[in-house]
Scaffold this motif. Structure first.
Motif, PDB file in Angstrom:
ATOM      1  N   THR A 115      -5.589   3.864  -7.010  1.00 54.96           N
ATOM      2  CA  THR A 115      -5.660   3.616  -8.448  1.00 54.96           C
ATOM      3  C   THR A 115      -7.080   3.327  -8.905  1.00 54.96           C
ATOM      4  O   THR A 115      -7.521   3.804  -9.956  1.00 54.96           O
ATOM      5  CB  THR A 115      -4.732   2.453  -8.823  1.00 54.96           C
ATOM      6  N   ASP A 116      -7.818   2.588  -8.099  1.00 55.27           N
ATOM      7  CA  ASP A 116      -9.130   2.125  -8.534  1.00 55.27           C
ATOM      8  C   ASP A 116     -10.243   3.134  -8.248  1.00 55.27           C
ATOM      9  O   ASP A 116     -11.142   3.323  -9.075  1.00 55.27           O
ATOM     10  CB  ASP A 116      -9.468   0.797  -7.856  1.00 55.27           C
ATOM     11  N   ARG A 117     -10.192   3.787  -7.070  1.00 52.34           N
ATOM     12  CA  ARG A 117     -11.334   4.578  -6.641  1.00 52.34           C
ATOM     13  C   ARG A 117     -11.059   6.064  -6.481  1.00 52.34           C
ATOM     14  O   ARG A 117     -11.974   6.833  -6.182  1.00 52.34           O
ATOM     15  CB  ARG A 117     -11.867   4.009  -5.326  1.00 52.34           C
TER      16      ARG A 117
ATOM     17  N   PRO B  48      -3.875   0.172  -4.038  1.00 52.63           N
ATOM     18  CA  PRO B  48      -4.909  -0.142  -5.040  1.00 52.63           C
ATOM     19  C   PRO B  48      -6.127   0.759  -4.950  1.00 52.63           C
ATOM     20  O   PRO B  48      -6.722   1.105  -5.971  1.00 52.63           O
ATOM     21  CB  PRO B  48      -5.266  -1.601  -4.729  1.00 52.63           C
ATOM     22  N   VAL B  49      -6.513   1.150  -3.744  1.00 57.23           N
ATOM     23  CA  VAL B  49      -7.701   1.985  -3.609  1.00 57.23           C
ATOM     24  C   VAL B  49      -7.501   3.329  -4.301  1.00 57.23           C
ATOM     25  O   VAL B  49      -8.462   3.906  -4.837  1.00 57.23           O
ATOM     26  CB  VAL B  49      -8.049   2.172  -2.113  1.00 57.23           C
TER      27      VAL B  49
ATOM     28  N   ARG C 231       0.826  -1.204   0.000  1.00 60.59           N
ATOM     29  CA  ARG C 231       0.000   0.000   0.000  1.00 60.59           C
ATOM     30  C   ARG C 231       0.858   1.251   0.000  1.00 60.59           C
ATOM     31  O   ARG C 231       0.449   2.300  -0.499  1.00 60.59           O
ATOM     32  CB  ARG C 231      -0.920   0.002   1.225  1.00 60.59           C
TER      33      ARG C 231
ATOM     34  N   ARG D   5     -10.741  13.074 -12.167  1.00 66.06           N
ATOM     35  CA  ARG D   5      -9.496  12.469 -11.678  1.00 66.06           C
ATOM     36  C   ARG D   5      -8.330  13.388 -12.004  1.00 66.06           C
ATOM     37  O   ARG D   5      -8.252  13.974 -13.090  1.00 66.06           O
ATOM     38  CB  ARG D   5      -9.277  11.095 -12.333  1.00 66.06           C
TER      39      ARG D   5
ATOM     40  N   THR E 255      -0.771  10.650  -6.198  1.00 65.43           N
ATOM     41  CA  THR E 255       0.160   9.850  -5.394  1.00 65.43           C
ATOM     42  C   THR E 255       0.874  10.719  -4.361  1.00 65.43           C
ATOM     43  O   THR E 255       1.013  10.321  -3.192  1.00 65.43           O
ATOM     44  CB  THR E 255       1.186   9.164  -6.314  1.00 65.43           C
TER      45      THR E 255
ATOM     46  N   GLU F 104     -11.461   8.571  -1.872  1.00 61.22           N
ATOM     47  CA  GLU F 104     -11.684   7.282  -1.221  1.00 61.22           C
ATOM     48  C   GLU F 104     -10.399   6.752  -0.596  1.00 61.22           C
ATOM     49  O   GLU F 104     -10.436   6.091   0.459  1.00 61.22           O
ATOM     50  CB  GLU F 104     -12.246   6.280  -2.226  1.00 61.22           C
ATOM     51  N   ALA F 105      -9.254   7.024  -1.238  1.00 59.54           N
ATOM     52  CA  ALA F 105      -7.986   6.594  -0.652  1.00 59.54           C
ATOM     53  C   ALA F 105      -7.731   7.311   0.667  1.00 59.54           C
ATOM     54  O   ALA F 105      -7.261   6.705   1.648  1.00 59.54           O
ATOM     55  CB  ALA F 105      -6.839   6.849  -1.629  1.00 59.54           C
TER      56      ALA F 105
END
Length: 453
Positions: A331-333, A328-329, A323, A360, A367, A337-338
């Motif tokens: 990248t995905d959401r 992953p959260v 992590r 986005r 990051t 949400e991260a």
């Protein structure tokens, strides 16, 4: 019809008063007016150039003296302004002669740097160079213009200034040189009518060529002024801006390398202290089970059970480390949400104050924001002794702001470490900045401002 004619005349008066030529004016009238204006500009140039050189030299000397006196900044500023005044005057003169001879409109106020650098301003030294170089130029152009006018008018008015007497006259002779050594050119012209015809021919030739002479002289003199008095420091500022951009890019690259190096070292340390130790112990347990497989089954079962536990712990630690590399959260959401997941996992109870983003953002920006918040929450847990904290997210005006606020003891500063220097490097790597507000006794707020368009 008479009223329309009067209105047309009234509308044309301002342009005539301003010195601009009506389109209907004849070519001869326009050329004559242009020649008069250019001649006035050329003949008055020596006076303005001499006065300008004296003012520029005096202003420079006064500025030098003011810089040696304590609290002499106002004196220096006024002296430098005085040294630049001749350049402003010549710029106005050039604009006036250009606008009144059918060229571009007046130049108006000369453009200046928004942030003058005093003696380091290149425009100041260009003004001083103009004050020195323009004097010999204006002496030549004014003498040529004055002689052309004098000889042309004198020869053209010769018949009015001399009485015509019948009979033969002495030959007209032109002398060049001194009494002892000279060159004599005999023109003849022994008749009065011949002399009148010659004088009128020379006068008309000189006066008809005078517009060309004044235009060449004005082009030389005004060209020098425009070359030196234009806002040439714009190129200097552009070069300085490019150099600053280059330095900023280098600083961002260094910050990115520093942040990644620190992250890799931290990852290496975490792997060494965590999963690697678990795997070493797992290997030892499996070796012990292999050694006692036939002789002591109960010991083997205990070793295998311990090995399963160590394997699960190693997997958990590897997931936690992964992590930190690529959550992953995120990248995905997305970032919001991260951050919600980070707040939920925070050791110190954290409240999320994040508005929904309209789109986005760039992966590098997301990051950087994620890891700034993650490291800030780690610092809260380790050093702040806080009971609660808050995580914030806003995106306004092309700037992404993320912050972490806690109610701990305060006193945090990037110079003192606590991982804040790494956060500053990470923010700087993407063109942003990190601000830390942490008075003694708290609260502490760590804010990252990251550019995103």
């Amino acid at each position: 019809m008479e009223r329309d004619y009067a209105e047309d005349m009234a509308e044309s008066l301002p342009s005539v008063v301003a010195g601009r030529w009506r389109p209907g004016a004849g070519p001869a009238v326009r050329v004559g007016r242009r020649t008069l204006v250019e001649s006035l500009y050329l003949l008055t140039a020596p006076l303005s150039a001499a006065a300008g050189l004296l003012l520029a030299a005096g202003g420079l000397c006064a500025a030098t003296a003011g810089s040696l006196v304590p609290s002499g900044s106002p004196v220096t500023a006024r002296a430098l302004a005085l040294a630049r005044w001749p350049g402003d005057l010549e710029w106005w003169r050039i604009g006036a002669v250009r606008s009144r001879t059918g060229g571009a409109r007046g130049a108006g106020r000369r453009p200046r740097s928004k942030e003058p650098d005093g003696a380091a301003d290149p425009e100041l030294w260009l003004d001083l160079a103009h004050a020195v170089l323009v004097l010999p130029v204006v002496l030549v152009t004014s003498v040529v213009t004055g002689l052309w006018w004098f000889v042309g008018v004198a020869t053209a008015t010769y018949p009015l200034r001399n009485q015509v007497t019948p009979g033969s006259l002495r030959p007209m002779t032109l002398y060049a040189g001194s009494d002892r050594s000279h060159v004599a050119l005999s023109l003849g012209l022994t008749s009065p009518s011949g002399r009148i015809a010659f004088a009128l021919s020379v006068g008309l030739l000189l006066l008809s060529s005078l517009p060309l002479v004044t235009r060449v002289c004005v082009s030389a003199q005004a060209g020098l002024g425009q070359a030196l008095l234009s806002n040439m420091s714009a190129l200097h500022r552009r070069i300085s801006g490019l150099e600053r951009e280059r330095d900023t890019a280098r600083a961002q690259a260094v910050a990115a390398v520093t942040a990644e190096t620190a992250a890799l070292r931290r990852l290496e340390r975490d792997i060494h202290d965590g999963p690697q130790q678990q795997l070493v112990r797992l290997a030892m347990e499996l070796g012990r089970a292999q050694h006692h497989f036939d002789s002591r089954p109960e010991l083997v079962r205990a070793a295998l059970a311990d090995a399963v536990l160590r394997t699960q712990e190693a997997l958990d630690e590897l997931r936690a480390l992964s992590r930190g590399i690529a959550p992953p959260v995120l990248t995905d959401r997305g970032l919001r949400e991260a951050l919600r997941a980070l707040a939920a996992r925070s050791v110190v109870p954290a409240e999320l104050d994040a508005v929904a983003l309209s789109r986005r953002l760039e992966p590098g920006i997301e990051t950087a924001a994620y890891f700034v918040v993650a490291e800030a929450l780690t610092n809260v847990a380790k050093h702040s002794h806080a009971r609660r904290c808050a995580v914030g997210l806003r995106h306004t005006g092309g700037i992404l702001r993320v912050w972490v606020t806690d109610d701990g003891v305060g006193g945090a500063a990037p110079a003192e470490g606590h991982g804040l220097r790494g956060l500053a490097d990470r923010a700087r790597a993407v063109g942003g900045r990190l601000r830390v507000d942490s008075p003694e006794d708290g609260p502490t707020t760590v804010t990252a401002e990251l550019p995103c368009h």
